[in-house]
Motif scaffolding. Structure first.
Motif, PDB file in Angstrom:
ATOM      1  N   UNK A 294       0.833  -1.206   0.000  1.00  0.00           N
ATOM      2  CA  UNK A 294       0.000   0.000   0.000  1.00  0.00           C
ATOM      3  C   UNK A 294       0.869   1.259   0.000  1.00  0.00           C
ATOM      4  N   UNK A 295       1.919   1.265   0.801  1.00  0.00           N
ATOM      5  CA  UNK A 295       2.828   2.410   0.857  1.00  0.00           C
ATOM      6  C   UNK A 295       3.396   2.708  -0.523  1.00  0.00           C
ATOM      7  N   UNK A 296       3.867   1.678  -1.214  1.00  0.00           N
ATOM      8  CA  UNK A 296       4.427   1.871  -2.546  1.00  0.00           C
ATOM      9  C   UNK A 296       3.425   2.481  -3.506  1.00  0.00           C
ATOM     10  N   UNK A 297       2.177   2.042  -3.414  1.00  0.00           N
ATOM     11  CA  UNK A 297       1.152   2.591  -4.310  1.00  0.00           C
ATOM     12  C   UNK A 297       0.814   4.035  -3.974  1.00  0.00           C
ATOM     13  N   UNK A 298       0.742   4.373  -2.694  1.00  0.00           N
ATOM     14  CA  UNK A 298       0.478   5.756  -2.286  1.00  0.00           C
ATOM     15  C   UNK A 298       1.568   6.683  -2.812  1.00  0.00           C
ATOM     16  N   UNK A 299       2.798   6.193  -2.834  1.00  0.00           N
ATOM     17  CA  UNK A 299       3.937   7.007  -3.262  1.00  0.00           C
ATOM     18  C   UNK A 299       4.178   6.972  -4.768  1.00  0.00           C
ATOM     19  N   UNK A 300       3.299   6.307  -5.501  1.00  0.00           N
ATOM     20  CA  UNK A 300       3.463   6.240  -6.950  1.00  0.00           C
ATOM     21  C   UNK A 300       4.482   5.227  -7.402  1.00  0.00           C
ATOM     22  N   UNK A 301       4.916   4.353  -6.478  1.00  0.00           N
ATOM     23  CA  UNK A 301       5.942   3.361  -6.795  1.00  0.00           C
ATOM     24  C   UNK A 301       5.354   2.034  -7.250  1.00  0.00           C
ATOM     25  N   UNK A 302       4.039   1.955  -7.264  1.00  0.00           N
ATOM     26  CA  UNK A 302       3.327   0.775  -7.744  1.00  0.00           C
ATOM     27  C   UNK A 302       1.938   1.216  -8.175  1.00  0.00           C
ATOM     28  N   UNK A 303       1.194   0.321  -8.807  1.00  0.00           N
ATOM     29  CA  UNK A 303      -0.110   0.744  -9.315  1.00  0.00           C
ATOM     30  C   UNK A 303      -1.184  -0.337  -9.255  1.00  0.00           C
ATOM     31  N   UNK A 304      -0.908  -1.457  -8.604  1.00  0.00           N
ATOM     32  CA  UNK A 304      -1.868  -2.562  -8.656  1.00  0.00           C
ATOM     33  C   UNK A 304      -2.520  -2.858  -7.313  1.00  0.00           C
ATOM     34  N   UNK A 305      -2.408  -1.968  -6.332  1.00  0.00           N
ATOM     35  CA  UNK A 305      -2.921  -2.292  -5.006  1.00  0.00           C
ATOM     36  C   UNK A 305      -4.437  -2.508  -5.017  1.00  0.00           C
ATOM     37  N   UNK A 306      -4.846  -3.539  -4.286  1.00  0.00           N
ATOM     38  CA  UNK A 306      -6.267  -3.832  -4.079  1.00  0.00           C
ATOM     39  C   UNK A 306      -6.380  -4.480  -2.706  1.00  0.00           C
ATOM     40  N   UNK A 307      -7.423  -4.143  -1.969  1.00  0.00           N
ATOM     41  CA  UNK A 307      -7.553  -4.667  -0.604  1.00  0.00           C
ATOM     42  C   UNK A 307      -7.953  -6.137  -0.555  1.00  0.00           C
ATOM     43  N   UNK A 308      -8.638  -6.637  -1.584  1.00  0.00           N
ATOM     44  CA  UNK A 308      -9.227  -7.981  -1.525  1.00  0.00           C
ATOM     45  C   UNK A 308      -8.209  -9.090  -1.273  1.00  0.00           C
ATOM     46  N   UNK A 309      -7.044  -9.118  -1.938  1.00  0.00           N
ATOM     47  CA  UNK A 309      -6.113 -10.222  -1.690  1.00  0.00           C
ATOM     48  C   UNK A 309      -5.711 -10.368  -0.228  1.00  0.00           C
ATOM     49  N   UNK A 310      -5.514  -9.240   0.457  1.00  0.00           N
ATOM     50  CA  UNK A 310      -5.130  -9.299   1.869  1.00  0.00           C
ATOM     51  C   UNK A 310      -6.329  -9.510   2.777  1.00  0.00           C
ATOM     52  N   UNK A 311      -7.458  -8.892   2.434  1.00  0.00           N
ATOM     53  CA  UNK A 311      -8.685  -9.102   3.219  1.00  0.00           C
ATOM     54  C   UNK A 311      -9.054 -10.583   3.259  1.00  0.00           C
ATOM     55  N   UNK A 312      -8.752 -11.285   2.200  1.00  0.00           N
ATOM     56  CA  UNK A 312      -9.113 -12.699   2.060  1.00  0.00           C
ATOM     57  C   UNK A 312      -8.423 -13.580   3.105  1.00  0.00           C
ATOM     58  N   UNK A 313      -7.270 -13.141   3.601  1.00  0.00           N
ATOM     59  CA  UNK A 313      -6.506 -14.010   4.514  1.00  0.00           C
ATOM     60  C   UNK A 313      -6.306 -13.421   5.903  1.00  0.00           C
ATOM     61  N   UNK A 314      -6.477 -12.098   6.072  1.00  0.00           N
ATOM     62  CA  UNK A 314      -6.066 -11.461   7.332  1.00  0.00           C
ATOM     63  C   UNK A 314      -6.808 -12.018   8.544  1.00  0.00           C
ATOM     64  N   UNK A 315      -8.121 -12.148   8.448  1.00  0.00           N
ATOM     65  CA  UNK A 315      -8.911 -12.623   9.594  1.00  0.00           C
ATOM     66  C   UNK A 315      -8.548 -14.053   9.950  1.00  0.00           C
TER      67      UNK A 315
END
Length: 481
Positions: free
Chosen positions: A220-241
């Motif tokens: 997420x940090x990389x995407x906020x800083x323009x260092x990436x462009x593919x961030x999506x919450x679903x992949x991590x939401x799927x496993x965090x709980x």
């Protein structure tokens, strides 16, 4: 609001999972899951012929394994049993990939050994751990991109999350690289096999999941800083709980509880799928993984074996948790001098190369790292506006990521309860202090993906003194060195 169906995902119900993912916001940013079936069950290995039959009408099977003997809970040799199942219906060639000292590396050279046996084969069945899986995925994909041989994987330990993604971690020019490959079409996790695996291997899988609390925030940090462009919450939401629940069951994992092992198998498999959904390993591989990669890269010079991947990642994960805890609680954006945050290429090239030159006489590792790092450095220079906005809105950033991060003391405590090593010196191949300090200090120089350590480096906080404070805090948790 989180979709309860997503956070309770079952890796064996792929069609249902696809529908859940399709219902997520901005689901068009997610990649498809290129697998046909996942089996997590007792006696699953007996389904190998059924799996083969569903993928090909041919009769020529290449069975690929490593040299290590593997047994199930009844003491039966797993590889011989699977071969016997296949022999009843197919013409099977059994290929054993081995190296001196029985340590097999995922290298293009070993992949080529497998490819040399593809002629006339209808399908590949790989049996083993993460290295054999990566080699089978890589070798089949790069032999024929358009029409790779069908691939079935029989997983023999809950050691890593790499069995259910479409990439391979390969040792290229002495450097660990995550490269695109392919999914296995069918993954079989026989709980009677993984339950008999050495306890430290299943604890390694638990350790690999510690990255759940650091890698997504790096992403997420990389995407906020323009260092990436593919961030999506679903992949991590799927496993965090589900990962959170596993932490709560650390003592049950240490006791080898069968239900907990089944839950670990599901979450590890979902973690692998999360990387495929993102089309990169970022949901499960951040700063903690690059520390681990550097230690692996140094193993040849140190003349030692490769540690269990997940346990090494978990110890590194404690260090990454400490870094993130510092960023969220002690970092003061007002103290950042923007004019000093952009080192030149002329300054960084010798620094990057000096960090890795000692790994080989050919300079291949140093050149490989600089070739990748300079891409990140260029993007950093190109996205100054995003960094300025990040500093101005740092409180909003903290609010967004705080729920995704755990306190390092809690992670270390859970690992102690799981009988997982929390020190590099306690890994199955102990790592000396000099190598650990080198790996932590220089890990951000290895690849082009952005992490919290890059941020601290560019802002001037990442110093030997800072690393020493990390080590001291880890020491207070009976962790680190």
């Amino acid at each position: 609001m989180l979709d309860n169906r997503l956070i309770e995902a079952d890796a064996t119900k792929l069609d249902e999972l696809r529908e859940i993912l399709k219902a997520q916001e901005n689901s068009d940013k997610l990649c498809g899951i290129g697998m046909k079936e996942i089996h997590i069950e007792h006696g699953g290995a007996k389904k190998v012929c059924q799996a083969v039959k569903s993928l090909t009408d041919g009769k020529k099977v290449l069975m690929v394994t490593g040299p290590t003997e593997i047994v199930d809970v009844d003491g039966k040799n797993v590889k011989e049993a699977v071969k016997a199942y296949l022999d009843a219906e197919y013409d099977v060639e059994w290929l054993v990939i081995s190296e001196p000292n029985s340590i097999v590396h995922a290298t293009p050279e070993n992949a080529a050994k497998i490819q040399a046996h593809f002629e006339g084969k209808d399908i590949v069945v790989g049996i083993g751990g993460g290295t054999i899986c990566d080699l089978c995925k890589y070798s089949t994909y790069y032999y024929d991109h358009e029409n790779p041989l069908p691939l079935v994987i029989v997983q023999t330990a809950l050691s890593v999350n790499a069995f259910s993604d479409d990439s391979s971690v390969m040792l290229i020019n002495g450097v660990k690289r995550t490269v695109h490959s392919r999914y296995p079409l069918i993954l079989i996790i026989d709980l009677d096999i993984v339950a008999a695996a050495p306890a430290e291997m299943n604890v390694s899988g638990y350790g690999d999941l510690i990255a759940t609390w650091t890698a997504p925030v790096d992403w997420y940090l990389g995407n906020v800083l323009g260092m990436g462009q593919h961030f999506h919450t679903a992949p991590s939401d799927m496993i965090r709980t589900q990962c959170d629940r596993l932490l709560e069951k650390s003592e049950k994992l240490a006791a080898g509880d069968a239900k907990t092992l089944g839950e670990l198998a599901n979450v590890l498999t979902l973690s692998g799928l999360s990387m495929g959904l993102a089309n990169e390993s970022s949901p499960a591989s951040g700063s903690e993984h690059v520390m681990s990669h550097l230690i692996d890269m140094a193993s040849g010079v140190r003349k030692t074996g490769i540690c269990y991947h997940g346990t090494q990642v978990a110890v590194s994960g404690i260090m990454s948790e400490i870094i993130w805890d510092w960023l969220l609680n002690d970092f003061d954006p007002k103290k950042v001098d923007l004019d000093k945050c952009y080192p030149s290429f002329e300054e960084m090239e010798p620094r990057v190369k000096a960090a890795f030159d000692w790994l080989d006489d050919t300079h291949n590792a140093a050149n490989e790292c600089w070739a990748d790092y300079q891409k990140k450095l260029q993007r950093w220079h190109d996205h100054k506006a995003e960094f300025k906005a990040f500093l101005e809105n740092f409180d909003e950033f903290k609010k967004a990521v705080a729920p995704w991060v755990k306190k390092p003391e809690y992670i270390a405590d859970c690992m102690h309860k799981a009988n997982a090593p929390t020190r590099y010196s306690k890994l199955n191949f102990p790592v000396d202090e000099k190598t650990v300090r080198w790996a932590i200090t220089n890990c951000h120089l290895m690849r082009n993906r952005f992490s919290v350590i890059d941020l601290l480096h560019f802002t001037g906080f990442w110093t030997d003194e800072f690393v020493q404070k990390l080590i001291e805090r880890a020491e207070a948790m009976d962790a680190g060195l």
